[in-house]
Design an enzyme around this catalytic site. Structure first.
Site, PDB file in Angstrom:
ATOM      1  N   SER A 115       0.811  -1.407  -0.153  1.00 40.27           N
ATOM      2  CA  SER A 115      -0.032  -0.086   0.154  1.00 40.27           C
ATOM      3  C   SER A 115       1.572   1.076   0.046  1.00 40.27           C
ATOM      4  CB  SER A 115      -1.195  -0.028   1.513  1.00 40.27           C
ATOM      5  OG  SER A 115      -0.210  -0.208   2.675  1.00 40.27           O
ATOM      6  N   GLN A 117       1.835   4.598   2.009  1.00 42.71           N
ATOM      7  CA  GLN A 117       1.838   3.962   3.094  1.00 42.71           C
ATOM      8  C   GLN A 117       3.001   5.128   4.015  1.00 42.71           C
ATOM      9  OE1 GLN A 117       3.592   0.490   4.906  1.00 42.71           O
ATOM     10  NE2 GLN A 117       2.885  -0.160   3.275  1.00 42.71           N
ATOM     11  N   HIS A 119       3.977   5.896   7.986  1.00 45.03           N
ATOM     12  CA  HIS A 119       3.975   4.792  10.076  1.00 45.03           C
ATOM     13  C   HIS A 119       5.304   6.579  10.600  1.00 45.03           C
ATOM     14  CE1 HIS A 119       4.742   1.754   7.929  1.00 45.03           C
ATOM     15  NE2 HIS A 119       6.169   1.919   6.992  1.00 45.03           N
ATOM     16  N   LYS A 142       7.565   4.148  14.242  1.00 48.50           N
ATOM     17  CA  LYS A 142       8.204   2.387  12.793  1.00 48.50           C
ATOM     18  C   LYS A 142       8.893   3.339  12.104  1.00 48.50           C
ATOM     19  CE  LYS A 142       6.388  -1.387  10.450  1.00 48.50           C
ATOM     20  NZ  LYS A 142       4.622  -1.678   9.265  1.00 48.50           N
ATOM     21  N   GLU A 144      11.757   2.539   9.430  1.00 47.83           N
ATOM     22  CA  GLU A 144      12.408   1.688   8.570  1.00 47.83           C
ATOM     23  C   GLU A 144      13.639   1.185   7.595  1.00 47.83           C
ATOM     24  OE1 GLU A 144       8.647   0.007   7.713  1.00 47.83           O
ATOM     25  OE2 GLU A 144       8.963   0.526   5.468  1.00 47.83           O
ATOM     26  N   HIS A 285       6.038   5.866   1.520  1.00 47.40           N
ATOM     27  CA  HIS A 285       6.039   4.808   0.485  1.00 47.40           C
ATOM     28  C   HIS A 285       5.263   3.602   0.457  1.00 47.40           C
ATOM     29  CE1 HIS A 285       6.326   3.895   4.786  1.00 47.40           C
ATOM     30  NE2 HIS A 285       7.033   2.119   4.196  1.00 47.40           N
ATOM     31  N   ARG A 304      -2.303   3.484   5.695  1.00 45.75           N
ATOM     32  CA  ARG A 304      -2.628   3.332   4.624  1.00 45.75           C
ATOM     33  C   ARG A 304      -3.581   3.871   3.403  1.00 45.75           C
ATOM     34  NH1 ARG A 304      -2.505  -1.347   7.404  1.00 45.75           N
ATOM     35  NH2 ARG A 304      -1.230  -2.362   6.940  1.00 45.75           N
ATOM     36  N   LYS A 310      -7.625  -2.811   2.363  1.00 46.46           N
ATOM     37  CA  LYS A 310      -6.989  -2.702   3.883  1.00 46.46           C
ATOM     38  C   LYS A 310      -8.796  -0.782   4.016  1.00 46.46           C
ATOM     39  CE  LYS A 310      -3.470  -6.263   5.089  1.00 46.46           C
ATOM     40  NZ  LYS A 310      -1.780  -5.815   5.895  1.00 46.46           N
TER      41      LYS A 310
END
Length: 438
Positions: A115, A117, A119, A142, A144, A285, A304, A310
């Site tokens: 997706s 998205q 964080h 989060k 990453e 991203h 998302r 979702k």
């Protein structure tokens, strides 16, 4: 060196996640590693997708100690010397979480795009968790890093403003979804010589928000026209064949989805094995395809807004982005020597956050060294073997552990380890995620 009742180095059992975007059957690195690690009850179904391999203490899918079947978090909470005093003091807010690692280590195998998205940062994560704990499962941020182990493609961060402006000017199907005044204001500010200050960020936010909240019927009409043009191999200046192929691929996967049009606003990168990107809080991203090693702060919070069946939380995504437009090089993590500049076997990927770093190790093959020593680290680490076999040695009494493809093992704080590849003909490749507080 840890002197608890158990060894400082021991195997753990990862867990696998089957999401529809994962690679299918044995084509998935996740499936390959899960099968090789002999997770109890795991067998590969050639018709099923295998998306993620988790290694860590996150409560959603915690790793187990192989020898006892106890949760890793419970095991290390009883032997806190395995975490290390400094790491424990920095990342454990109270005694309740003293067995949790500050990072979550993963392997991803992607056939279908993830997706669009972002964080949340720590403060936003705490708010979202308090308001919607069924959706935002924990109060942690989060950040990453994705480290490619096969050719890997991703959308990451906003393109430089002049690039977005060029697409807005030359792609009528995109422009049709942006109100004229919003588009004109953005175009007047998106000059290559203009720094991305508050005014430019506000203009970018308005364009992105307008796109993500456009009427569904209008989005589908624009995409239908855009796809028809690209199918006829008609691209306008600045669009290019690579971008057109991405749009067509995403339209097959998610027909009529507004997230497809994010390809005109986000950097599109192709990573070769060994290249890595880092995404901090508030960076939009979407991973498109390939296999990667992923490491993040110990969280599962995702906001998302497109390319997903979702829940879409467009308001929180739009409000939480940094709108820091830049060249994609900003997101790349430069590999560095690990501890010793003379070492050719271990490469460090060290993103600008305290929760984790990752080392890639390669031993043997093409006449290269067969042994590598890693000095004691100030915190715990998790290692996964992705190619070959090795003996891992540690301690004054020369304790050892045999490891091979798919094996995952924990290394306690203050424990130096030596990796030995006993086959000159076969390369050993491993990845080690760790945390320390220097």
């Amino acid at each position: 060196m840890p002197q608890g009742p158990g060894p400082a180095v021991f195997k753990i059992l990862p867990t696998s996640q089957q999401y529809d975007w994962g690679k299918v059957g044995k084509s998935s690195k996740v499936a390959q590693f899960a099968a090789a690690s002999q997770i109890p009850g795991f067998t590969i179904d050639e018709e099923s997708p295998y998306a993620e391999l988790w290694m860590g203490t996150h409560p959603k899918s915690p790793s187990l100690v192989r020898s006892s079947n106890a949760p890793l978090s419970v095991h290390i909470a009883k032997q806190t010397e395995l975490i290390g005093t400094q790491v424990l003091e920095k990342f454990s807010s109270d005694g309740a979480d003293k067995g949790n690692l500050p990072f979550l280590f993963k392997v991803l195998s992607i056939k279908k795009a993830l997706s669009i998205q972002t964080h949340p940062d720590k403060k936003t994560a705490e708010i979202l968790h308090a308001q919607q704990p069924d959706i935002y499962k924990d109060p942690n941020h989060k950040p990453e890093m994705a480290l490619a182990i096969t050719p890997f493609r991703a959308l990451c961060g906003f393109r430089p403003l002049p690039e977005i402006a060029k697409h807005l000017s030359n792609t009528p199907e995109l422009a049709a979804l942006i109100p004229p005044l919003i588009a004109e204001t953005f175009l007047s500010l998106a000059d290559s010589s203009t720094p991305t200050g508050p005014e430019e960020k506000a203009a970018l936010k308005n364009v992105f928000a307008a796109l993500m909240t456009a009427e569904e019927a209008a989005v589908k009409a624009s995409l239908q026209a855009l796809v028809a043009r690209y199918m006829a191999r008609e691209t306008n200046p600045g669009e290019g064949e690579d971008l057109a192929k991405l749009v067509l691929t995403l339209d097959v996967q998610f027909p009529g989805d507004v997230g497809i049009l994010c390809a005109f606003m986000l950097n599109y990168v192709h990573l070769s094995p060994g290249e890595a990107i880092f995404l901090g809080a508030g960076e939009p991203h979407a991973y498109i395809s390939g296999d990667c090693i992923e490491c993040m702060a110990n969280s599962d919070n995702v906001i998302r807004a497109g390319l997903t069946p979702k829940l879409r939380d467009v308001p929180n995504l739009v409000s939480g982005l940094t709108y820091a437009a830049s060249d994609p090089s900003k997101h790349f993590v430069d590999p560095q020597p690990f501890r010793s500049p003379a070492s050719e076997a271990s490469t460090l990927y060290d993103p600008p956050i305290p929760e984790f770093s990752v080392v890639q190790g390669k031993l043997g093959g093409e006449g290269k060294t067969l042994t590598e020593k890693h000095p004691p680290l100030g915190g715990p680490s998790i290692v996964i073997v992705t190619e070959g076999n090795a003996v891992v040695r540690w301690g004054e009494e020369a304790q050892s552990l045999n490891v091979g493809l798919g094996d995952v093992f924990f290394v306690g704080a203050a424990t130096g380890v030596e990796f030995v590849n006993e086959s000159a003909d076969e390369q050993l490749v491993f990845y080690r995620a760790f945390v320390e507080t220097e």
